[in-house]
Structure formats: C-alpha cells, structure tokens
Scaffold this active site. Sequence first.
Site, PDB file in Angstrom:
ATOM      1  N   SER A  10     -11.876  47.909  -1.784  1.00 49.26           N
ATOM      2  CA  SER A  10     -12.012  48.046  -0.285  1.00 49.26           C
ATOM      3  C   SER A  10     -10.449  48.107   0.340  1.00 49.26           C
ATOM      4  CB  SER A  10     -12.905  46.836   0.405  1.00 49.26           C
ATOM      5  OG  SER A  10     -12.829  47.309   1.645  1.00 49.26           O
ATOM      6  N   HIS A  35     -13.433  52.269  -1.537  1.00 50.34           N
ATOM      7  CA  HIS A  35     -14.496  52.046  -0.653  1.00 50.34           C
ATOM      8  C   HIS A  35     -13.762  51.910   0.616  1.00 50.34           C
ATOM      9  CE1 HIS A  35     -18.203  49.925   0.741  1.00 50.34           C
ATOM     10  NE2 HIS A  35     -17.312  49.057   1.645  1.00 50.34           N
ATOM     11  N   ASP A  37     -14.274  51.130   4.856  1.00 51.40           N
ATOM     12  CA  ASP A  37     -15.001  50.377   5.785  1.00 51.40           C
ATOM     13  C   ASP A  37     -14.808  50.915   7.069  1.00 51.40           C
ATOM     14  OD1 ASP A  37     -16.292  48.325   4.123  1.00 51.40           O
ATOM     15  OD2 ASP A  37     -14.565  47.634   3.692  1.00 51.40           O
ATOM     16  N   MET A  39     -15.839  50.873  11.048  1.00 49.98           N
ATOM     17  CA  MET A  39     -16.418  49.810  11.934  1.00 49.98           C
ATOM     18  C   MET A  39     -15.886  50.307  13.182  1.00 49.98           C
ATOM     19  SD  MET A  39     -15.236  46.232  10.205  1.00 49.98           S
ATOM     20  CE  MET A  39     -15.238  45.931   8.405  1.00 49.98           C
ATOM     21  N   HIS A  68     -18.371  53.493   3.797  1.00 51.60           N
ATOM     22  CA  HIS A  68     -19.541  52.494   4.569  1.00 51.60           C
ATOM     23  C   HIS A  68     -19.392  52.523   6.079  1.00 51.60           C
ATOM     24  CE1 HIS A  68     -20.321  48.020   4.417  1.00 51.60           C
ATOM     25  NE2 HIS A  68     -21.414  48.654   5.017  1.00 51.60           N
ATOM     26  N   MET A  70     -20.264  51.208   9.437  1.00 48.64           N
ATOM     27  CA  MET A  70     -20.900  50.068  10.066  1.00 48.64           C
ATOM     28  C   MET A  70     -20.669  50.436  11.531  1.00 48.64           C
ATOM     29  SD  MET A  70     -19.202  46.898   7.435  1.00 48.64           S
ATOM     30  CE  MET A  70     -18.022  48.181   7.094  1.00 48.64           C
ATOM     31  N   MET A 139     -25.297  43.725   1.374  1.00 49.59           N
ATOM     32  CA  MET A 139     -24.284  43.015   2.003  1.00 49.59           C
ATOM     33  C   MET A 139     -24.375  41.525   1.693  1.00 49.59           C
ATOM     34  SD  MET A 139     -21.928  45.152   3.595  1.00 49.59           S
ATOM     35  CE  MET A 139     -21.055  43.717   4.086  1.00 49.59           C
ATOM     36  N   GLY A 144     -18.355  43.078   8.906  1.00 48.20           N
ATOM     37  CA  GLY A 144     -17.130  42.958  10.059  1.00 48.20           C
ATOM     38  C   GLY A 144     -15.962  42.795   9.451  1.00 48.20           C
ATOM     39  N   PHE A 145     -15.990  41.695   8.526  1.00 51.20           N
ATOM     40  CA  PHE A 145     -14.617  41.506   8.146  1.00 51.20           C
ATOM     41  C   PHE A 145     -14.342  41.091   6.627  1.00 51.20           C
ATOM     42  CE2 PHE A 145     -15.230  40.027  12.403  1.00 51.20           C
ATOM     43  CZ  PHE A 145     -14.176  40.328  13.045  1.00 51.20           C
ATOM     44  N   GLY A 147     -12.632  38.833   3.554  1.00 49.26           N
ATOM     45  CA  GLY A 147     -12.051  37.473   3.069  1.00 49.26           C
ATOM     46  C   GLY A 147     -13.018  36.618   3.481  1.00 49.26           C
ATOM     47  N   ASP A 178     -21.470  43.956  -1.704  1.00 52.94           N
ATOM     48  CA  ASP A 178     -20.173  44.058  -0.840  1.00 52.94           C
ATOM     49  C   ASP A 178     -20.166  42.829   0.061  1.00 52.94           C
ATOM     50  OD1 ASP A 178     -18.095  44.689   0.545  1.00 52.94           O
ATOM     51  OD2 ASP A 178     -19.214  46.407   1.640  1.00 52.94           O
ATOM     52  N   GLY A 179     -18.903  42.191  -0.355  1.00 47.59           N
ATOM     53  CA  GLY A 179     -18.637  40.899   0.247  1.00 47.59           C
ATOM     54  C   GLY A 179     -18.619  39.704  -0.593  1.00 47.59           C
ATOM     55  N   GLY A 180     -17.136  39.050  -0.506  1.00 47.97           N
ATOM     56  CA  GLY A 180     -16.964  38.128  -1.155  1.00 47.97           C
ATOM     57  C   GLY A 180     -17.128  38.006  -2.724  1.00 47.97           C
ATOM     58  N   GLY A 200     -12.470  43.509  -1.770  1.00 51.41           N
ATOM     59  CA  GLY A 200     -11.190  43.801  -0.846  1.00 51.41           C
ATOM     60  C   GLY A 200     -10.359  42.788  -1.190  1.00 51.41           C
ATOM     61  N   SER A 201     -10.342  41.537  -0.634  1.00 47.95           N
ATOM     62  CA  SER A 201      -9.395  40.445  -0.662  1.00 47.95           C
ATOM     63  C   SER A 201      -9.020  40.235  -1.968  1.00 47.95           C
ATOM     64  CB  SER A 201      -9.677  39.409   0.108  1.00 47.95           C
ATOM     65  OG  SER A 201     -11.222  38.689  -0.043  1.00 47.95           O
TER      66      SER A 201
HETATM   67  C1  DX5 Z   1     -17.225  43.817   5.280  1.00 47.34           C
HETATM   68  C2  DX5 Z   1     -16.899  45.065   4.624  1.00 47.34           C
HETATM   69  C3  DX5 Z   1     -16.313  44.771   3.099  1.00 47.34           C
HETATM   70  C4  DX5 Z   1     -14.945  43.925   2.732  1.00 47.34           C
HETATM   71  C5  DX5 Z   1     -15.083  43.198   1.558  1.00 47.34           C
HETATM   72  O1  DX5 Z   1     -18.060  44.269   6.438  1.00 47.34           O
HETATM   73  O2  DX5 Z   1     -17.864  45.764   4.161  1.00 47.34           O
HETATM   74  O3  DX5 Z   1     -16.248  46.063   2.311  1.00 47.34           O
HETATM   75  O4  DX5 Z   1     -13.873  44.936   2.792  1.00 47.34           O
HETATM   76  O5  DX5 Z   1     -13.924  42.428   1.542  1.00 47.34           O
HETATM   77  P1  DX5 Z   1     -14.095  41.050   0.610  1.00 47.34           P
HETATM   78  O6  DX5 Z   1     -14.145  41.398  -0.814  1.00 47.34           O
HETATM   79  O7  DX5 Z   1     -12.654  40.361   1.285  1.00 47.34           O
HETATM   80  O8  DX5 Z   1     -15.272  40.160   0.984  1.00 47.34           O
HETATM   81 ZN    ZN Z   2     -17.843  47.530   2.918  1.00 46.07          ZN
END
Ligand code: DX5
Ligand code: ZN
Length: 226
Positions: A10, A35, A37, A39, A68, A70, A139, A144-145, A147, A178-180, A200-201
Amino acid sequence: MYSEFKLAPSILSADFSNLKGALKICDDGGADWIHVDVMDNQFVPNLTIGPPVVKSLRKNTKKFIDVHMMVINPENLVEPFARAGADNITFHVEASEKPEEVIELIRATGKMVGISLKPSTSFNEIKPFMDKVDLVLVMSVEPGFGGQGYIEDSTARISKIKKYLNDNCLERVQIQVDGGIKLHNAQEVISAGGNILVAGSEVFGSKNPNQVIKDFYTNAHSIQSI
Ligand code: DX5
Ligand code: ZN
C-alpha cells in the site's frame, strides 16, 4: 488448496513526494499489485488520492493497480478511476445504498470488482453479492490510516468467509486482507484463506523495503507448498 498468493504493497505509507520511488521498490521486490488507498474525509477521516494520481502511476508502471475506495457515493468515482487506469476497483458495502449497482458499474468498465467490509460489519451484508464479485476485501483494521495493529478476530472471520466460498462453489472469489499485515502474521492470514495481502507500513516503513516484499513471498510459498 490455496489460491495464488499476491502481495499488494500500500503506497499510503510511501513517500508521497516520490511515488516513482515507491513503484521502483515494488518492481525491485517483485510485488504483484500496487494498492492505492482512496479516502474522502467523509467515509473515513483521512483524505488521500484521486484519479489524477492513479493516472500518473499508470504511466509509470505495468503492474496491476488495485484501487481501494473508502468513499461515500462510490458510484461517482468508478468511471474516473477506470479511465485513469485502475485494474481492480473495490468499494465499501457500508458506503452505498445500492451495492449491486456499484458492482454493475465496475463490471461495465471491464475492471475487476472488489467489495469490502469494515471489521464491525457482518459478512451477511455482502453474502448476497459473492457470486457477482472477483474479490472480497476483509479489513483487519478500521479503515482510514496505515500503521494500526491487526485485529485478531479477523483471522476467524477470514476462515469463515473462505469456508462459505468453498461450500458454495465460489472458490474463484479471492480474499484480500488489509490492515496490520506484517511478516510475522502473514502465515496466519494465508492459512486462514487470505491470498492477497496488503502491507503498507511493514514495507514502506522498513529500511530495506524490497527485501521485505521478497520475504513476504518466501514466507507465503513456504506454507503454500506444505
Ligand atoms: C487503511 C488502508 C490500508 C493501509 C494499510 O485504511 O486501507 O491499506 O495502508 O496499512 P498498514 O499495512 O500499515 O496497516
Ligand atoms: Zn487499503
């Protein structure tokens, strides 16, 4: 037994002043998807990327661009993202009163169709659409974010969705998570049935991001070959 594994880094966690650099990291590491995102500061508090940025990404990569969304009223953005060069367009079931129409709109563009649900949304909300989509995006954090920490209940939820798809001859529907997602929990997510992992992170926060991408594939292939 498993669908083919794909990593979708991401770019939300990349340096937005150097997206070419982010694409190079994905190329060098061998990632399958990019990916993106999107928003809108309404469906989620954050505000990020629109079609013009996807258009620029498209000019600079041959990789699969995974959008993606949102956003509320996702129907308004389907065509702009399709024209900008997205390969898959995912929307949130909570964001539309008429999910079936959004699915049809995306399908009409010839792009892959994804539907997503927040951690607190029941799978029953998207069950009726499973035979109409190409992927379901689970999800594993509140959207939204980047990390945030992986919500542990997500693993049981992925297993439940995978079982539903298998029991209903819908194995072709891919499960994206997606996420963490980190190197240390990727195997758990893949074993539960997720085959497209967004990170992502873990990737862009690393000192050696292309190696992290490679490590995800090594990790995945070691369990997929069991
Ligand atoms: C959050 C996004 C994710 C985000 C994942 O709303 O949809 O795609 O970038 O980031 P990490 O992998 O850091 O959780
Ligand atoms: Zn995403």
